[in-house]
Design an enzyme around this catalytic site. Sequence first.
Site, short mmCIF file in Angstrom:
data_model
loop_
_atom_site.label_atom_id
_atom_site.label_comp_id
_atom_site.label_asym_id
_atom_site.label_seq_id
_atom_site.Cartn_x
_atom_site.Cartn_y
_atom_site.Cartn_z
N LYS A 178 -0.47 -3.08 12.75
CA LYS A 178 -1.33 -1.95 13.12
C LYS A 178 -0.84 -1.41 14.45
O LYS A 178 -0.82 -2.12 15.46
CB LYS A 178 -2.78 -2.42 13.24
CG LYS A 178 -3.70 -1.33 13.74
CD LYS A 178 -5.14 -1.74 13.64
CE LYS A 178 -6.02 -0.68 14.24
NZ LYS A 178 -7.44 -1.06 14.19
N LYS A 233 -0.46 0.19 9.01
CA LYS A 233 -1.34 1.29 9.42
C LYS A 233 -0.81 1.91 10.69
O LYS A 233 -0.51 1.14 11.62
CB LYS A 233 -2.72 0.69 9.65
CG LYS A 233 -3.75 1.60 10.23
CD LYS A 233 -5.01 0.81 10.44
CE LYS A 233 -6.02 1.68 11.13
NZ LYS A 233 -7.21 0.93 11.44
#
Length: 313
Positions: A178, A233
């Site tokens: 992330k 992400k």
Amino acid sequence: MRETALAPEDLIQPVFVVSGQDRREPVARMPGVDRLSVDLLVEEVQGWRRLGIPAVALFPAVDPSRKSEDGREAWNPDGLVPCALRTLRQTVPDLVLVADVALDPYTSHGHDGLLGPDGTVLNDETLEVLVQQALCLAEAGADVVAPSDMMDGRVGVLRHALESAGYTQTVILSYAAKYASAFYGPFRDAVGSASSLGRGDKSTYQMDPANSDEALREARLDIQEGADILMVKPAGPCLDVIARVRRELGWPTFAYQVSGEYALLESGIRNGLLEGPRAVLESLVAIRRAGADAILTYYAGRVARWLREGVFS
Ligand code: PBG
């Protein structure tokens, strides 16, 4: 000849939940996305389920009066997410429920973890409260807990705690890679963590967008610690990372088309600069082509409808 398929079964719909009844509040920087009270959410979710969407990921917009330094609302069994989980579990039994593990919707400072006196995020102290949050979510009926906090070592402690408490079937979807991305801004409005965070940033615990070897190291650690599924992400800006994680590690890999990617597409479409459904489809097929097994996207329900209506064929 087509190598990549996109079907409703590949999509997970993220949703924003608010307290109260009959409440539908538009999210300012995400036109077409609303925060919903649980009663309205049930109706929406039933529609998506009929269209073939298998799962939703819940994010709470917590009332500011319930936020605190330590984010203790995150493990309140009567909190917004546990209540939503119990209701959805009953009303839409075959829906997969994904619940986020992180403190940012609940803390007065908007960070995903606990802060020390000097304002740095305390990794190990945070792990203890994430455990409480994950157990609370599993107890309320979450099928999947999704740590998005990016503390080091959290997958291992969550797995251990879930097993010890008898939640042996709970899936851990780990946000392994992330990035500290500029594409999360609209989401922070939606859950109300933007004003809490102010000018603070999350680069001490989220990843540098310049790195991809590091993504593989993070993902390998998460697999060792017991992650069932890895997440990359954001998605569109990280197609190469999705491809590397999927091919080099061979582990189930999901990708999150985040709020900023949604805002960019949707504002382009609404302003007549982009051709709606086709641009959305292309963005999602590209993420699948890179190697994502499933995609979290705010377009999930709409794409399922477009597919059903044959808009793309
Ligand atoms: C935080 C979290 C974020 C998102 C999902 N979980 C934002 C952040 O890290 O600040 C972003 C999702 C999106 O932008 O759609 N736990």
